[in-house]
Design an enzyme around this catalytic site. Sequence first.
Site, PDB file in Angstrom:
ATOM      1  N   ASN A  88       9.580   9.060   3.124  1.00 13.52           N
ATOM      2  CA  ASN A  88      10.156   8.780   1.813  1.00 13.52           C
ATOM      3  C   ASN A  88       9.189   9.173   0.675  1.00 13.52           C
ATOM      4  O   ASN A  88       8.098   8.620   0.550  1.00 13.52           O
ATOM      5  CB  ASN A  88      10.470   7.264   1.782  1.00 13.52           C
ATOM      6  CG  ASN A  88      11.119   6.841   0.498  1.00 13.52           C
ATOM      7  OD1 ASN A  88      10.734   7.278  -0.571  1.00 13.52           O
ATOM      8  ND2 ASN A  88      12.110   5.967   0.623  1.00 13.52           N
TER       9      ASN A  88
ATOM     10  N   LYS B 207       8.050   6.372  -1.721  1.00 10.13           N
ATOM     11  CA  LYS B 207       7.015   5.495  -1.151  1.00 10.13           C
ATOM     12  C   LYS B 207       5.661   6.181  -1.205  1.00 10.13           C
ATOM     13  O   LYS B 207       4.644   5.558  -1.531  1.00 10.13           O
ATOM     14  CB  LYS B 207       7.346   5.172   0.315  1.00 10.13           C
ATOM     15  CG  LYS B 207       8.314   4.023   0.465  1.00 10.13           C
ATOM     16  CD  LYS B 207       8.352   3.555   1.896  1.00 10.13           C
ATOM     17  CE  LYS B 207       9.528   2.648   2.142  1.00 10.13           C
ATOM     18  NZ  LYS B 207       9.728   2.311   3.546  1.00 10.13           N
TER      19      LYS B 207
ATOM     20  N   ASP C   9       6.790  -1.888   6.487  1.00  9.04           N
ATOM     21  CA  ASP C   9       8.132  -2.298   6.888  1.00  9.04           C
ATOM     22  C   ASP C   9       8.559  -3.400   5.935  1.00  9.04           C
ATOM     23  O   ASP C   9       7.750  -4.257   5.556  1.00  9.04           O
ATOM     24  CB  ASP C   9       8.147  -2.803   8.330  1.00  9.04           C
ATOM     25  CG  ASP C   9       9.572  -2.875   8.862  1.00  9.04           C
ATOM     26  OD1 ASP C   9      10.312  -1.895   8.703  1.00  9.04           O
ATOM     27  OD2 ASP C   9       9.954  -3.916   9.428  1.00  9.04           O
TER      28      ASP C   9
ATOM     29  N   PHE D  12      18.204   1.144  -4.658  1.00  9.19           N
ATOM     30  CA  PHE D  12      18.835   1.476  -3.375  1.00  9.19           C
ATOM     31  C   PHE D  12      19.003   0.169  -2.594  1.00  9.19           C
ATOM     32  O   PHE D  12      18.651  -0.917  -3.082  1.00  9.19           O
ATOM     33  CB  PHE D  12      17.956   2.462  -2.588  1.00  9.19           C
ATOM     34  CG  PHE D  12      16.687   1.824  -2.051  1.00  9.19           C
ATOM     35  CD1 PHE D  12      15.627   1.555  -2.903  1.00  9.19           C
ATOM     36  CD2 PHE D  12      16.573   1.451  -0.710  1.00  9.19           C
ATOM     37  CE1 PHE D  12      14.472   0.954  -2.425  1.00  9.19           C
ATOM     38  CE2 PHE D  12      15.419   0.845  -0.226  1.00  9.19           C
ATOM     39  CZ  PHE D  12      14.371   0.599  -1.088  1.00  9.19           C
TER      40      PHE D  12
ATOM     41  N   ASP E 237      19.284  -3.668  -3.864  1.00 16.46           N
ATOM     42  CA  ASP E 237      18.799  -3.851  -5.243  1.00 16.46           C
ATOM     43  C   ASP E 237      19.847  -4.441  -6.193  1.00 16.46           C
ATOM     44  O   ASP E 237      19.538  -5.337  -6.980  1.00 16.46           O
ATOM     45  CB  ASP E 237      18.291  -2.523  -5.822  1.00 16.46           C
ATOM     46  CG  ASP E 237      16.869  -2.222  -5.387  1.00 16.46           C
ATOM     47  OD1 ASP E 237      16.179  -3.152  -4.920  1.00 16.46           O
ATOM     48  OD2 ASP E 237      16.449  -1.065  -5.514  1.00 16.46           O
TER      49      ASP E 237
ATOM     50  N   LYS F 267      10.482  -2.369 -11.736  1.00 13.57           N
ATOM     51  CA  LYS F 267      10.525  -2.874 -10.358  1.00 13.57           C
ATOM     52  C   LYS F 267       9.176  -2.682  -9.660  1.00 13.57           C
ATOM     53  O   LYS F 267       8.701  -3.581  -8.967  1.00 13.57           O
ATOM     54  CB  LYS F 267      11.643  -2.157  -9.573  1.00 13.57           C
ATOM     55  CG  LYS F 267      11.742  -2.626  -8.146  1.00 13.57           C
ATOM     56  CD  LYS F 267      12.798  -1.903  -7.350  1.00 13.57           C
ATOM     57  CE  LYS F 267      12.621  -2.187  -5.865  1.00 13.57           C
ATOM     58  NZ  LYS F 267      13.514  -1.404  -5.019  1.00 13.57           N
TER      59      LYS F 267
ATOM     60  N   ARG G  88       6.644  -4.376  -2.137  1.00 15.16           N
ATOM     61  CA  ARG G  88       5.783  -3.295  -1.643  1.00 15.16           C
ATOM     62  C   ARG G  88       4.527  -3.168  -2.510  1.00 15.16           C
ATOM     63  O   ARG G  88       3.422  -3.009  -2.002  1.00 15.16           O
ATOM     64  CB  ARG G  88       6.556  -1.975  -1.684  1.00 15.16           C
ATOM     65  CG  ARG G  88       6.552  -1.243  -0.363  1.00 15.16           C
ATOM     66  CD  ARG G  88       7.382   0.018  -0.379  1.00 15.16           C
ATOM     67  NE  ARG G  88       8.503  -0.001  -1.276  1.00 15.16           N
ATOM     68  CZ  ARG G  88       9.711  -0.467  -0.957  1.00 15.16           C
ATOM     69  NH1 ARG G  88       9.932  -0.952   0.241  1.00 15.16           N
ATOM     70  NH2 ARG G  88      10.697  -0.463  -1.821  1.00 15.16           N
TER      71      ARG G  88
END
Length: 189
Positions: free
Chosen positions: A12, A15, A70, A149, A152, A172, A178
């Site tokens: 991703n 990320k 994760d 996504f 959310d 966010k 994360r």
Amino acid sequence: MEKIKIIVASGNAHKMQEIGDILTDFELVSMKDMGFDGEIDENGSTFKENAYIKAKFIAETYNLPALADDSGLCVDALGGAPGVYSARYSGGGDKANRALLLKNLADAKDRTARFKSAICLYFPDGKTVYGEGACEGKILFEETGANGFGYDCIFYCNDLKKSFGEATAEEKNKVSHRFRALCDLKNKL
Ligand code: IMP
């Protein structure tokens, strides 16, 4: 000084960017850059276990430090579900997952929930460092906002006082599970 190379066990791009913005002392490369595009079986029962499984697999495959995360949504009234099954809750993708969650919460009095994230940095000698983070909130009664996504648009974030679907990526990323897990990891390195 040469930066230590870490493989990020994720395909991703968002990320990669998020991780790169925080772990600035390392050279980050993606699994794709290493030529890996297979699936890693995430069969752990906790976020930490799944992050460990992915990071260990990639670190051992390439003999380099690897980082994996994760994450998922945990709802109190559902005993922590969907949890590690967040991505495959309904078996039908993000929209179906949200619909199933709203249905399962139809009679719930308590809609308290949190996103959780675990990150594992695994070194080829077997050493591990973990980061963990959470973001508290509640499940809304309907989809609100179109950003983001996954879950959310049905997650009201207590810190932002609006849904993640209404928040910009910048907003966010300052409070997300994360982000907090990455900061926790960075503090331990
Ligand atoms: P992953 O471990 O980051 O791939 O996340 C697994 C699943 O948890 C995703 O497919 C989403 O359903 C859910 N999830 C994790 N983080 C978020 C988030 O920040 N927003 C919305 N859903 C998320």
